[in-house]
Design a protein around this motif. Structure first.
Motif, mmCIF file in Angstrom:
data_model
loop_
_atom_site.group_PDB
_atom_site.id
_atom_site.type_symbol
_atom_site.label_atom_id
_atom_site.label_comp_id
_atom_site.label_asym_id
_atom_site.label_seq_id
_atom_site.Cartn_x
_atom_site.Cartn_y
_atom_site.Cartn_z
ATOM 1 N N LEU A 48 0.689 -1.176 0.079
ATOM 2 C CA LEU A 48 -0.016 0.059 0.080
ATOM 3 C C LEU A 48 1.064 1.166 -0.082
ATOM 4 C CD1 LEU A 48 -2.611 -1.331 2.722
ATOM 5 C CD2 LEU A 48 -2.892 -1.430 0.071
ATOM 6 N N LEU A 49 0.706 2.148 -1.125
ATOM 7 C CA LEU A 49 1.827 3.145 -1.288
ATOM 8 C C LEU A 49 0.885 4.377 -0.879
ATOM 9 C CD1 LEU A 49 3.087 2.530 -4.895
ATOM 10 C CD2 LEU A 49 3.906 1.869 -2.811
ATOM 11 N N LYS A 50 -0.231 4.551 -0.897
ATOM 12 C CA LYS A 50 -1.274 5.598 -0.500
ATOM 13 C C LYS A 50 -2.712 4.796 -0.146
ATOM 14 C CE LYS A 50 1.091 9.450 -1.604
ATOM 15 N NZ LYS A 50 1.296 10.517 -0.694
ATOM 16 N N HIS A 51 -3.222 4.920 0.947
ATOM 17 C CA HIS A 51 -4.155 4.293 1.482
ATOM 18 C C HIS A 51 -4.765 4.681 2.518
ATOM 19 C CE1 HIS A 51 -2.816 2.005 5.095
ATOM 20 N NE2 HIS A 51 -1.630 2.337 4.397
ATOM 21 N N PRO A 52 -6.196 4.290 2.990
ATOM 22 C CA PRO A 52 -6.957 4.752 4.132
ATOM 23 C C PRO A 52 -7.277 3.638 5.142
ATOM 24 C CG PRO A 52 -8.679 4.010 2.550
ATOM 25 C CD PRO A 52 -7.242 3.866 2.008
ATOM 26 N N TYR A 53 -6.627 2.446 5.114
ATOM 27 C CA TYR A 53 -6.614 1.257 5.896
ATOM 28 C C TYR A 53 -5.888 1.458 7.253
ATOM 29 C CZ TYR A 53 -7.136 -3.670 6.942
ATOM 30 O OH TYR A 53 -7.521 -5.033 7.457
ATOM 31 N N GLU A 54 -6.382 1.400 8.267
ATOM 32 C CA GLU A 54 -5.755 1.757 9.533
ATOM 33 C C GLU A 54 -5.204 0.359 9.952
ATOM 34 O OE1 GLU A 54 -8.375 3.824 12.260
ATOM 35 O OE2 GLU A 54 -8.044 5.676 11.196
ATOM 36 N N GLU A 55 -6.008 -0.821 9.757
ATOM 37 C CA GLU A 55 -5.483 -2.119 10.241
ATOM 38 C C GLU A 55 -4.392 -2.992 9.555
ATOM 39 O OE1 GLU A 55 -6.704 -2.776 12.886
ATOM 40 O OE2 GLU A 55 -7.698 -1.146 13.134
ATOM 41 N N ALA A 56 -3.734 -2.047 8.527
ATOM 42 C CA ALA A 56 -2.831 -2.674 7.567
ATOM 43 C C ALA A 56 -1.372 -3.264 8.404
ATOM 44 C CB ALA A 56 -2.333 -1.755 6.579
ATOM 45 N N SER A 57 -0.686 -4.322 7.866
ATOM 46 C CA SER A 57 0.138 -4.341 8.496
ATOM 47 C C SER A 57 1.657 -3.721 8.023
ATOM 48 C CB SER A 57 0.846 -5.989 7.893
ATOM 49 O OG SER A 57 -0.308 -7.023 8.304
ATOM 50 N N PHE A 58 2.864 -3.809 8.779
ATOM 51 C CA PHE A 58 3.780 -2.773 8.533
ATOM 52 C C PHE A 58 5.154 -3.743 8.278
ATOM 53 C CE2 PHE A 58 7.296 -0.019 9.993
ATOM 54 C CZ PHE A 58 7.276 1.061 9.314
ATOM 55 N N ASN A 59 5.762 -3.205 6.952
ATOM 56 C CA ASN A 59 6.948 -3.963 6.857
ATOM 57 C C ASN A 59 8.191 -3.114 7.287
ATOM 58 O OD1 ASN A 59 8.994 -4.058 4.391
ATOM 59 N ND2 ASN A 59 8.458 -5.895 5.157
ATOM 60 N N MET A 60 9.041 -3.591 8.114
ATOM 61 C CA MET A 60 10.053 -2.792 8.612
ATOM 62 C C MET A 60 11.007 -2.282 7.686
ATOM 63 S SD MET A 60 9.575 -2.338 11.677
ATOM 64 C CE MET A 60 11.270 -1.993 12.373
ATOM 65 N N HIS A 61 11.373 -3.263 6.688
ATOM 66 C CA HIS A 61 12.551 -2.987 5.520
ATOM 67 C C HIS A 61 12.031 -1.605 4.905
ATOM 68 C CE1 HIS A 61 15.750 -3.462 2.864
ATOM 69 N NE2 HIS A 61 14.740 -3.612 1.910
ATOM 70 N N THR A 62 10.763 -1.663 4.136
ATOM 71 C CA THR A 62 10.374 -0.691 3.475
ATOM 72 C C THR A 62 9.765 0.553 4.198
ATOM 73 O OG1 THR A 62 8.134 -1.639 2.939
ATOM 74 C CG2 THR A 62 10.074 -2.035 1.539
ATOM 75 N N HIS A 63 9.326 0.089 5.386
ATOM 76 C CA HIS A 63 8.562 1.293 6.280
ATOM 77 C C HIS A 63 7.225 1.458 5.388
ATOM 78 C CE1 HIS A 63 11.471 2.797 9.397
ATOM 79 N NE2 HIS A 63 11.790 1.538 9.191
ATOM 80 N N LEU A 64 6.796 0.663 4.776
ATOM 81 C CA LEU A 64 5.327 0.709 4.015
ATOM 82 C C LEU A 64 4.527 -0.349 4.685
ATOM 83 C CD1 LEU A 64 6.809 1.085 0.375
ATOM 84 C CD2 LEU A 64 5.604 3.019 1.708
ATOM 85 N N SER A 73 -11.613 -7.310 1.948
ATOM 86 C CA SER A 73 -12.947 -6.713 2.251
ATOM 87 C C SER A 73 -13.029 -5.578 2.919
ATOM 88 C CB SER A 73 -13.865 -7.998 2.735
ATOM 89 O OG SER A 73 -13.435 -8.286 3.863
ATOM 90 N N GLN A 74 -12.176 -5.582 3.879
ATOM 91 C CA GLN A 74 -11.987 -4.163 5.084
ATOM 92 C C GLN A 74 -11.225 -3.197 4.179
ATOM 93 O OE1 GLN A 74 -11.196 -7.535 5.716
ATOM 94 N NE2 GLN A 74 -10.509 -7.743 7.732
ATOM 95 N N LEU A 75 -10.298 -3.718 3.415
ATOM 96 C CA LEU A 75 -9.506 -2.480 2.512
ATOM 97 C C LEU A 75 -10.529 -1.530 1.571
ATOM 98 C CD1 LEU A 75 -6.828 -1.333 2.095
ATOM 99 C CD2 LEU A 75 -6.508 -3.062 0.260
ATOM 100 N N LYS A 76 -11.716 -2.576 1.033
ATOM 101 C CA LYS A 76 -12.757 -2.146 0.265
ATOM 102 C C LYS A 76 -13.466 -1.145 0.992
ATOM 103 C CE LYS A 76 -16.870 -3.451 -1.948
ATOM 104 N NZ LYS A 76 -17.889 -4.696 -2.236
ATOM 105 N N ARG A 77 -13.803 -1.514 2.199
ATOM 106 C CA ARG A 77 -14.635 -0.922 3.058
ATOM 107 C C ARG A 77 -14.188 0.474 3.413
ATOM 108 N NH1 ARG A 77 -15.245 -4.098 7.188
ATOM 109 N NH2 ARG A 77 -16.460 -5.429 5.848
ATOM 110 N N ALA A 78 -12.887 0.387 3.839
ATOM 111 C CA ALA A 78 -12.011 1.635 4.271
ATOM 112 C C ALA A 78 -11.756 2.668 3.094
ATOM 113 C CB ALA A 78 -10.497 1.261 4.749
ATOM 114 N N ARG A 79 -11.772 2.397 1.923
ATOM 115 C CA ARG A 79 -11.647 3.116 0.872
ATOM 116 C C ARG A 79 -13.219 3.824 0.350
ATOM 117 N NH1 ARG A 79 -9.664 6.458 -2.904
ATOM 118 N NH2 ARG A 79 -10.109 6.191 -4.913
ATOM 119 N N SER A 80 -14.108 2.951 0.531
ATOM 120 C CA SER A 80 -15.665 3.533 0.605
ATOM 121 C C SER A 80 -15.583 4.505 1.401
ATOM 122 C CB SER A 80 -16.748 2.500 0.577
ATOM 123 O OG SER A 80 -16.321 1.363 -0.335
ATOM 124 N N ASN A 81 -15.505 4.299 2.589
ATOM 125 C CA ASN A 81 -15.721 5.343 3.971
ATOM 126 C C ASN A 81 -14.779 6.395 4.179
ATOM 127 O OD1 ASN A 81 -17.939 3.360 4.258
ATOM 128 N ND2 ASN A 81 -16.977 2.249 5.974
#
Length: 256
Positions: A48-64, A73-81
């Protein structure tokens, strides 16, 4: 006798597409992440380079952040809301993320910020099939395809889903397979690729109005700079002559 111009309520769905074959890119309007989920066999993970999803996992190497298939489905809901830019690149395993070079990471950040690649949108380390870039206003979606033949399948699946829901109701999956409208052949859209290079509007006619047929109308409308103005003037656009049509004959039970 001269035909009456069509009214906007003659159609139930529009989709604008502009294609750059050289860049392996399609620009859509009237098509969002929920549509994409239904239209393709989704990859395992999304970086996820840009996103509204608060529950995303975090990658330490890239900090993305990233999301797995189970979270779409949760990502879709976050994008809609939530109002937010939404940009991602697919990948198969976190091992790939941890192997990204500093140059690749810089190019990914540029891609999310500028909505265009520095060089190629396809990364050797990630082996991504797609790049998905969408603005905050949700007026457009830019998608890069590693294999452009997937574009035809995406459009065919998108309209097949809409047609089946419209003709058989929201519970169409419960219907017997023989009662379902056959899938739109993706080859129909391969034939339209040259037209898409000029910018086309695909418009699905209301099946209640066409009766014995289901019709997808094609109009060449050019490259559009301001999508909000384009949709405001849609009534004028549909007065333009058709450059093609794709038709399902209910009696013959086939597309042509």
């Amino acid at each position: 006798m001269e035909k009456r111009p069509l009214k906007t309520d003659f159609y139930i769905q529009h989709l604008y597409i502009y294609v750059s074959e050289a860049d392996r890119m399609a620009l859509f309007s009237g098509f969002g992440f929920g549509h994409f989920l239904e239209a393709v066999d989704m990859p395992e993970n999304l970086l996820l380079l840009k996103h509204p999803y608060e529950e995303a996992s975090f990658n330490m190497h890239t900090h993305l952040d990233f999301a797995t298939r189970e979270e779409y489905s949760q990502l879709k809901r976050a994008r809609s809301n939530r109002r937010s830019e939404f940009c991602w690149v697919d990948f198969r395993s976190e091992k790939q993320l941890n192997s990204l070079t500093a140059q690749e990471q810089a190019e990914l950040l540029y891609l999310g910020h500028k909505k265009e690649p520095v060089k190629s949108p396809f990364f050797t380390t990630l082996q991504n099939d797609y790049v998905y870039l969408a603005g905050e206003e949700k007026e457009w979606t830019k998608i890069y395809f590693r294999r452009m033949e997937k574009l035809g399948a995406l459009i065919a699946n998108h309209f097949t889903q809409i047609i089946r829901k419209e003709t058989n109701g929201q519970h169409f999956f419960r219907r017997r397979m023989r009662d379902l409208i056959p899938e739109l052949p993706k080859e129909q859209f391969h034939k339209l690729r040259m037209d898409m290079g000029e910018g086309v509007l695909l418009s699905l006619a209301d099946p209640e109005k066409t009766k014995n047929t289901i019709e997808l109308h094609v109009r060449t409308v050019g490259e559009i700079d301001f999508m909000d103005e384009f949709w405001e003037d849609i009534g004028e656009t549909i007065r333009k002559p058709l450059s093609g049509r794709i038709v399902y004959d209910r009696k013959l039970k086939g597309w042509k």
